[in-house]
Design an enzyme around this catalytic site. Structure first.
Site, mmCIF file in Angstrom:
data_model
loop_
_atom_site.group_PDB
_atom_site.id
_atom_site.type_symbol
_atom_site.label_atom_id
_atom_site.label_comp_id
_atom_site.label_asym_id
_atom_site.label_seq_id
_atom_site.Cartn_x
_atom_site.Cartn_y
_atom_site.Cartn_z
ATOM 1 C CB CYS A 125 80.988 99.973 -64.983
ATOM 2 S SG CYS A 125 81.672 99.208 -63.507
ATOM 3 C CB CYS B 42 84.609 100.269 -63.777
ATOM 4 S SG CYS B 42 83.553 98.845 -63.797
ATOM 5 C CG ASP B 43 84.511 103.707 -65.963
ATOM 6 O OD1 ASP B 43 85.611 103.149 -65.864
ATOM 7 O OD2 ASP B 43 83.660 103.413 -66.814
#
Ligand code: NAP
Length: 301
Positions: free
Chosen positions: A131, A134-135
């Site tokens: 992701c 997200c990261d």
């Protein structure tokens, strides 16, 4: 006892909830993780009709608020099986709780595929991610790689190019499956390097990822690319095996259902990416949600 239980709170499931609630039915949604499904990880949606540009998170949150605003109830638990008792379906969950409804809509979506190489699980969260939204921020100013050639890989590469030093886009062919518009946008980015006809063979590093070994499929040569992160974006696979007793699955595990979103079991319907189909897009997922909900409403009536 609810009229309809929807398994999955992604765009298909939430849309089904909106349609069912507006038709006067009570709805319980069972969700194993968080609402929104995969779209929540998409940085920017530019092809949803009527919305010029919206983040996946904002879109999913609005949809969630719309569904709960109409009265959808959500339980965060994983559905593990469905018992068909004729006019009543009982959905069992991993917490041991069971819920009854007159109809069930399977909107289980799909989960991220793994490359399937050594140390992939071990280094997940230590450089391997599924992701980018997200990261990605953890790797500001660093060199990173994205693996894949579909719309997700392209949009991840584009997103990461805004703040990573170099983004290597590793794809096993020299043609992209993703949209030409995104390929064009990426080609204009000086810090995105294409590594085509190549596969990731090995993940290197002690505690965290430090490089990936890629193999050129044409020359057969391998080389190491130093990166702090590898974002794997090679598509999704379904997770419907628990529901095989009520819905026919195809050879890849997708629910084999016609456009009517019905299954082999009366009172069990399906919607979204978990269903066998040619095009998996946000638009097709929400369309399925509407069709499945109206079919369930009609079945109950
Ligand atoms: P996808 O379209 O299935 O693409 C997966 C990519 O990964 C393909 O390029 C494939 O290569 C490659 N791949 C598959 N298995 C691999 C392996 N084992 N090793 C290396 N490469 C592998 O998946 P996606 O990009 O996640 O997209 C899924 C669906 O969501 C699509 O319908 C997509 O259009 C949609 N989506 C839409 C948007 C948007 O509209 N904004 C954004 C994201 C996703 P090959 O090409 O060689 O098969």
């Amino acid at each position: 006892m609810k009229d309809i239980i929807i398994i999955g709170a992604g765009p298909a499931g939430l849309t089904a909830a909106i349609y069912a609630l507006r038709a006067g039915k009570s709805v319980l949604i069972l969700e194993a993780q968080s609402y929104g499904g995969q779209i929540i990880n998409t940085p920017d949606i530019e092809n949803y009709p009527g919305l010029k540009s919206v983040s996946g998170f904002d879109y999913a949150t609005t949809l969630y608020e719309q569904a709960t605003g109409f009265g959808a109830e959500i339980e965060y638990t994983s559905a593990v099986s469905i018992e068909d008792k004729g006019e009543i379906k009982t959905v069992h969950t991993d917490s041991g709780e069971s819920f009854d409804a007159r109809a069930v809509i399977l909107a289980t979506g799909a989960k991220n595929k793994h490359i399937g190489i050594d140390r992939e699980e071990e280094l997940t969260g230590r450089g391997i991610s599924y992701c980018a939204t997200c990261d990605g921020a953890f790797f500001k100013g660093k060199d990173v790689a994205v693996c894949g050639g579909g719309n997700t890989a392209l949009s991840d590469a584009l997103f990461l190019s805004a703040y990573c030093r170099t983004v290597y886009l590793i794809h096993r062919r020299d043609q992209f499956r993703g949209s030409d518009a995104d390929v064009k946008k990426i080609s204009d980015k000086e810090n995105v390097k294409f590594v085509l006809n190549s596969t990731v063979e090995k993940l290197n590093g002690e505690q965290t990822l430090s490089s990936v070994t890629v193999k050129d499929k044409i020359s057969g040569e391998t080389k190491d690319i130093e990166v702090s992160a590898l974002f794997v974006a090679i598509g999704q696979e379904p997770d419907n095996s628990s529901f095989e007793n009520v819905a026919e699955l195809d050879d890849k595990g997708y629910i084999d259902s016609p456009e009517s979103c019905t299954t082999k079991t009366a009172g069990v319907f399906t919607a979204g990416d978990c269903r066998k189909k040619e095009v998996r897009q946000l638009t097709t997922a929400v369309a399925d949600g509407a069709v499945a909900a109206l079919a369930a409403v009609s079945y109950i009536s």
